[in-house]
Design a protein around this motif. Sequence first.
Motif: not given
Length: 749
Positions: A569-585
């Motif tokens: 969808e071209g939503d790089a900001i939400n993708a980056s935030a999601y990746i950050s939380k996912f990596s912590k989990l």
Amino acid sequence: MYAVNKDNQISTLTTLPEDAEILQLFAENQNKIWICTRKGLYLLENNKITHCYFKNDLISNITKDFEGSYWIATLKKGAFYVPSFDVFVDNLNEVNPQKLNCISINSQHEIWIGGDYNNYYHKYPGKPFTKKTFFTDGQTDQIKNIRFFESDTYIIGKKTVVKVDAEKKAIDCGFGANDIMMTDRDLVIGYSKIFKVNSDHLNRNNPPALRGKELLHKRGTVFAKDLDNNIWIGTNEGLYHYSKKDSITNWDAKFGNQPSTISDLYIDNDSKSLFVTTVSKGIYRVKNNKIITRISKKEGLNSISCNAIKKIAPDYYLVGTNNGLNAILFQNDAFEIKNLNAILGLKNKRINDVEFDNNTVYLATDEGLLNFNIKNIVPKNNRPKCWIQDLKNGSKTLAHHNQNVINYNANNISVKFVGISYINQNNLTYYYKLDGQNDTWSATKESQINYRALAPRNYTFKVYCIDGFGVKSTMQSITFEVLAPFWQKTWFVLLCVLIVGLFIYVYIKYRLKHQQKQFELEKTTIQIERDKANMQREMVELEQKALRLQMNPHFIFNALNTIKGYYSEGDAINASAYISKFSKLLRMLLENTEQTIPLSTEIEMLDLYVSLAQTRYKNKFHYELFVDEHINVNETAIPTLLLQPIVENAIIHGLAPKENKGVLKVYFLKKGNQLECIVEDNGIGREASQNKQQHKEHQSKAIEITTDRIALFSENTGKSHFEIIDLVSNGLPAGTRVIVTIPLLSIWP
């Protein structure tokens, strides 16, 4: 009576009455010959007839026994036993012996004696007794005492007191008494009460008025006056002291508050002592206003019923009792008692009063007047005899030798012995002991000793007797042996020890072998159990890991799809935030590889997951978390990501399809010793969700995995529970509630 000397010359020894035919002679020694005649027994001593005994009786024989006593045979009156010819009986010129109550001797050596039937007797030195009689209007009177005050003599009867003046004129005083005592101006009278009157009222013309003159309301028995003119009063209820200051002291407390009737009082001015004789408690010695000595039967008196006491020499006293005569010698506060009954032949004679004058002792008894010269009364040196008569084993009499053997099953022994002393009669005390059983001597009056169930060993029985003068007989002994039973013999004991030792050896050896087998078996069993436990633990851990591995790929797959959707969808900001939380989990999942983790860590990972899910579903639901305040989240243990599959199902299958915004609630509650975890949503419900075929398999697998994990976790920790509840509102599905109950455990082992 004639004698022949060594030159065959005949000389006359003595002359007997013409009708005194000599029947026998007994030469006690060369200066003392007894002559038995038809007119009595004569004593020829130092060639002179000194006495005649048993006058007018035919004396056929006389002999002397081993104790020095005499046995006399008569023709018509049988045999007489005479312990001593030194004691004389005076019948006071009466036909029959009289009962005499009191005797007194004044400074002129006149003897006054009071009887039981109005009679009193008087004797001048060297003269016979004369009899006097009270005139009491035919009433019998009993004379209790005789007192001397100055030149007057008072004969004290219970009904009448008679005063005899220096001219021997008798005056009736007009009253009766048990005793009287005169002071300078007063007369103290003891009768039913103690009275005090003026001493001038002692004649018939002026009888004393006793009413209102009571000094003490006790029955008076005897008085004594000390050098200070104080009077000691003996009553039927103890001792009292009356001082010249008109004060009376009761001595009950000093007698242990157990007063006895006082029978006589004697004040010894030399030792400053008062001697008190009692009817039932023996003798007390009072000095310095306190009782310093009590003498009773335990100390050697022949009776505790004492009637009179008299001093006859320094620190030497005679005591008359209901059972004869005692002599007491004091040495400071110590004393020695001698029983004079044996040597005087006074056994069982009641001595009512004692007097002493010119070495002669006078005794007033129930059987007349006795007198003897105290210098002639010496203990005899003859020992009493003692024999062992027989030794019995039950009813069997054993031979009287020192080789008596007794079986162990018939070991009841009795020893019979006898002591012979005619002087002492029954006044012998036996001392015995059984060597082999005890080493102490025991005293008894009995003549037989019984022993029951004696232990097997050698015994020696020893016995001797002591007479009333303390003279000891020769000791007698007899030896016997009680055989040991066969089970106490050496060979049997050694055999038993050998058998018991062999049994113990075999038993110990068997036990050691048995215990070694048990040890090996238990060791093998413990090792098998340990291996089994390790294997089960490893299997549980492997199963937990396998389940987590089944869960993680699914979770990761969904997360990657979400990231992929953001980039597509071209939503790089939400993708980056999601990746950050996912990596912590993901990092927390990799770090917490243990079977259980703290509840705080579980909540943190659950928050991350829900946050990722909210991002993915564009905040289609609201999330609430509640933890019971009684739960310590840092110490409570919970399986890793236990609720993640349930939360995921609630979001994907319940809240995501919902048209409006939903609510997801998670509760952690403490229920006793269990932890209750609740996941609740207000989604479309399970029935609507199961109609979507593409999600049915995934939902069933998540529930199955969670159920298995709960079962594995609680297998070794306690009871668990898994429950799904469909919520309904107004008859329509209103969401789902999942309840997981597991044991409440600490993270620390």
